[in-house]
Motif scaffolding. Structure first.
Motif, PDB file in Angstrom:
ATOM      1  N   THR A  36       0.831  -1.199   0.000  1.00 15.33           N
ATOM      2  CA  THR A  36       0.000   0.000   0.000  1.00 15.33           C
ATOM      3  C   THR A  36       0.865   1.249   0.000  1.00 15.33           C
ATOM      4  OG1 THR A  36      -0.126  -0.020   2.399  1.00 15.33           O
ATOM      5  CG2 THR A  36      -1.915  -1.102   1.228  1.00 15.33           C
ATOM      6  N   SER A  37       0.264   2.357  -0.367  1.00 15.28           N
ATOM      7  CA  SER A  37       0.943   3.647  -0.380  1.00 15.28           C
ATOM      8  C   SER A  37       0.813   4.303   0.989  1.00 15.28           C
ATOM      9  CB  SER A  37       0.318   4.554  -1.434  1.00 15.28           C
ATOM     10  OG  SER A  37       0.793   5.877  -1.295  1.00 15.28           O
ATOM     11  N   PRO A  38       1.917   4.823   1.544  1.00 12.58           N
ATOM     12  CA  PRO A  38       1.819   5.502   2.835  1.00 12.58           C
ATOM     13  C   PRO A  38       1.126   6.864   2.739  1.00 12.58           C
ATOM     14  CG  PRO A  38       4.058   5.599   2.017  1.00 12.58           C
ATOM     15  CD  PRO A  38       3.292   4.723   1.075  1.00 12.58           C
ATOM     16  N   GLU A  39       1.083   7.447   1.548  1.00 12.74           N
ATOM     17  CA  GLU A  39       0.489   8.783   1.384  1.00 12.74           C
ATOM     18  C   GLU A  39      -1.012   8.745   1.129  1.00 12.74           C
ATOM     19  OE1 GLU A  39       2.489  11.540  -1.048  1.00 12.74           O
ATOM     20  OE2 GLU A  39       4.473  10.906  -0.377  1.00 12.74           O
ATOM     21  N   THR A  40      -1.450   7.841   0.232  1.00 17.06           N
ATOM     22  CA  THR A  40      -2.863   7.841  -0.141  1.00 17.06           C
ATOM     23  C   THR A  40      -3.601   6.580   0.294  1.00 17.06           C
ATOM     24  OG1 THR A  40      -2.308   6.919  -2.309  1.00 17.06           O
ATOM     25  CG2 THR A  40      -2.471   9.320  -2.140  1.00 17.06           C
ATOM     26  N   GLY A  41      -2.884   5.511   0.643  1.00 12.56           N
ATOM     27  CA  GLY A  41      -3.523   4.289   1.100  1.00 12.56           C
ATOM     28  C   GLY A  41      -3.988   3.362  -0.004  1.00 12.56           C
ATOM     29  N   ILE A  42      -3.734   3.712  -1.280  1.00 15.21           N
ATOM     30  CA  ILE A  42      -4.168   2.845  -2.368  1.00 15.21           C
ATOM     31  C   ILE A  42      -3.179   1.693  -2.544  1.00 15.21           C
ATOM     32  CG2 ILE A  42      -5.355   4.720  -3.563  1.00 15.21           C
ATOM     33  CD1 ILE A  42      -3.045   4.708  -5.604  1.00 15.21           C
ATOM     34  N   ALA A  43      -3.605   0.644  -3.242  1.00 16.79           N
ATOM     35  CA  ALA A  43      -2.762  -0.526  -3.484  1.00 16.79           C
ATOM     36  C   ALA A  43      -1.674  -0.184  -4.495  1.00 16.79           C
ATOM     37  CB  ALA A  43      -3.604  -1.673  -4.007  1.00 16.79           C
ATOM     38  N   LEU A  44      -0.457  -0.688  -4.228  1.00 23.59           N
ATOM     39  CA  LEU A  44       0.674  -0.513  -5.136  1.00 23.59           C
ATOM     40  C   LEU A  44       1.139  -1.884  -5.583  1.00 23.59           C
ATOM     41  CD1 LEU A  44       2.768   2.166  -3.236  1.00 23.59           C
ATOM     42  CD2 LEU A  44       1.247   2.533  -5.167  1.00 23.59           C
ATOM     43  N   PHE A  45       1.706  -1.950  -6.781  1.00 23.37           N
ATOM     44  CA  PHE A  45       2.092  -3.211  -7.386  1.00 23.37           C
ATOM     45  C   PHE A  45       3.324  -2.982  -8.229  1.00 23.37           C
ATOM     46  CE2 PHE A  45       1.649  -6.487 -10.644  1.00 23.37           C
ATOM     47  CZ  PHE A  45       1.330  -7.593  -9.878  1.00 23.37           C
ATOM     48  N   ARG A  46       4.312  -3.884  -8.112  1.00 30.37           N
ATOM     49  CA  ARG A  46       5.519  -3.755  -8.916  1.00 30.37           C
ATOM     50  C   ARG A  46       6.031  -5.141  -9.285  1.00 30.37           C
ATOM     51  NH1 ARG A  46      11.244  -0.851  -7.429  1.00 30.37           N
ATOM     52  NH2 ARG A  46      12.348  -1.732  -9.193  1.00 30.37           N
ATOM     53  N   ILE A  47       6.216  -5.391 -10.587  1.00 32.46           N
ATOM     54  CA  ILE A  47       6.776  -6.652 -11.062  1.00 32.46           C
ATOM     55  C   ILE A  47       8.290  -6.598 -10.856  1.00 32.46           C
ATOM     56  CG2 ILE A  47       7.148  -8.108 -13.083  1.00 32.46           C
ATOM     57  CD1 ILE A  47       4.415  -7.136 -14.095  1.00 32.46           C
ATOM     58  N   ILE A  48       8.856  -7.705 -10.354  1.00 37.23           N
ATOM     59  CA  ILE A  48      10.288  -7.742 -10.077  1.00 37.23           C
ATOM     60  C   ILE A  48      10.938  -8.919 -10.825  1.00 37.23           C
ATOM     61  CG2 ILE A  48      10.118  -6.596  -7.847  1.00 37.23           C
ATOM     62  CD1 ILE A  48      10.320  -9.344  -6.514  1.00 37.23           C
ATOM     63  N   SER A  49      12.255  -8.903 -10.897  1.00 37.39           N
ATOM     64  CA  SER A  49      13.006  -9.956 -11.569  1.00 37.39           C
ATOM     65  C   SER A  49      13.135 -11.179 -10.662  1.00 37.39           C
ATOM     66  CB  SER A  49      14.386  -9.449 -11.965  1.00 37.39           C
ATOM     67  OG  SER A  49      15.182  -9.258 -10.810  1.00 37.39           O
ATOM     68  N   PRO A  50      13.460 -12.345 -11.227  1.00 37.15           N
ATOM     69  CA  PRO A  50      13.665 -13.535 -10.394  1.00 37.15           C
ATOM     70  C   PRO A  50      14.807 -13.353  -9.382  1.00 37.15           C
ATOM     71  CG  PRO A  50      13.400 -14.169 -12.688  1.00 37.15           C
ATOM     72  CD  PRO A  50      13.480 -12.673 -12.649  1.00 37.15           C
ATOM     73  N   GLU A  51      15.850 -12.608  -9.747  1.00 32.02           N
ATOM     74  CA  GLU A  51      16.970 -12.353  -8.829  1.00 32.02           C
ATOM     75  C   GLU A  51      16.504 -11.512  -7.632  1.00 32.02           C
ATOM     76  OE1 GLU A  51      17.368 -11.522 -12.248  1.00 32.02           O
ATOM     77  OE2 GLU A  51      18.168 -13.507 -12.630  1.00 32.02           O
ATOM     78  N   GLN A  52      15.678 -10.508  -7.881  1.00 34.15           N
ATOM     79  CA  GLN A  52      15.145  -9.679  -6.811  1.00 34.15           C
ATOM     80  C   GLN A  52      14.213 -10.491  -5.914  1.00 34.15           C
ATOM     81  OE1 GLN A  52      13.476  -6.608  -9.320  1.00 34.15           O
ATOM     82  NE2 GLN A  52      14.934  -5.110  -8.516  1.00 34.15           N
ATOM     83  N   ALA A  53      13.467 -11.423  -6.488  1.00 32.43           N
ATOM     84  CA  ALA A  53      12.540 -12.253  -5.715  1.00 32.43           C
ATOM     85  C   ALA A  53      13.302 -13.162  -4.759  1.00 32.43           C
ATOM     86  CB  ALA A  53      11.672 -13.079  -6.654  1.00 32.43           C
ATOM     87  N   LYS A  54      14.480 -13.642  -5.171  1.00 37.24           N
ATOM     88  CA  LYS A  54      15.285 -14.494  -4.303  1.00 37.24           C
ATOM     89  C   LYS A  54      15.810 -13.724  -3.109  1.00 37.24           C
ATOM     90  CE  LYS A  54      16.793 -17.616  -7.936  1.00 37.24           C
ATOM     91  NZ  LYS A  54      17.911 -18.014  -8.787  1.00 37.24           N
ATOM     92  N   LYS A  55      16.094 -12.406  -3.292  1.00 42.74           N
ATOM     93  CA  LYS A  55      16.624 -11.574  -2.219  1.00 42.74           C
ATOM     94  C   LYS A  55      15.540 -11.061  -1.270  1.00 42.74           C
ATOM     95  CE  LYS A  55      19.515  -9.285  -5.248  1.00 42.74           C
ATOM     96  NZ  LYS A  55      20.166  -8.059  -5.643  1.00 42.74           N
ATOM     97  N   PHE A  56      14.250 -11.187  -1.671  1.00 45.19           N
ATOM     98  CA  PHE A  56      13.158 -10.636  -0.860  1.00 45.19           C
ATOM     99  C   PHE A  56      13.070 -11.354   0.481  1.00 45.19           C
ATOM    100  CE2 PHE A  56       8.739 -10.443   0.552  1.00 45.19           C
ATOM    101  CZ  PHE A  56       8.540  -9.076   0.516  1.00 45.19           C
ATOM    102  N   LYS A  57      12.942 -10.569   1.558  1.00 45.16           N
ATOM    103  CA  LYS A  57      12.804 -11.143   2.895  1.00 45.16           C
ATOM    104  C   LYS A  57      11.587 -10.588   3.572  1.00 45.16           C
ATOM    105  CE  LYS A  57      17.481 -12.333   3.561  1.00 45.16           C
ATOM    106  NZ  LYS A  57      18.210 -13.131   4.368  1.00 45.16           N
TER     107      LYS A  57
END
Length: 57
Positions: A36-57
Motif C-alpha cells: 500500500t501507499s503511505p500517502e494515499t492508502g491505495i494498493a501498489l504493485f511492482r513486477i520484479i526480476s527472479p533475482e530480486q525475488a530471491k533476495k526478498f525477505k
C-alpha cells in the motif's frame, strides 16, 4: 536490513515507498511486490526480476 521497494502512486502522482510489501506470484509465474501507499492508502504493485525475488525477505 529490509530493502525499500518503490512504486508509482497514481493518486499522488509520484514514486513512493511500498508500505507492508508482500511477495506474490502472478498466473504466468512472474514474481511481484504488492503493498500500500503511505500517502494515499491505495494498493501498489511492482513486477520484479527472479533475482530480486530471491533476495526478498
Amino acid at each position: 536490513m529490509e530493502e525499500e521497494w518503490m512504486a508509482y502512486d497514481v493518486k499522488a502522482r509520484k514514486k513512493v515507498k511500498i508500505e507492508d510489501p508482500k511477495l506474490v506470484t502472478l498466473k504466468n509465474g512472474r514474481k511481484a511486490i504488492k503493498g500500500t501507499s503511505p500517502e494515499t492508502g491505495i494498493a501498489l504493485f511492482r513486477i520484479i526480476s527472479p533475482e530480486q525475488a530471491k533476495k526478498f525477505k
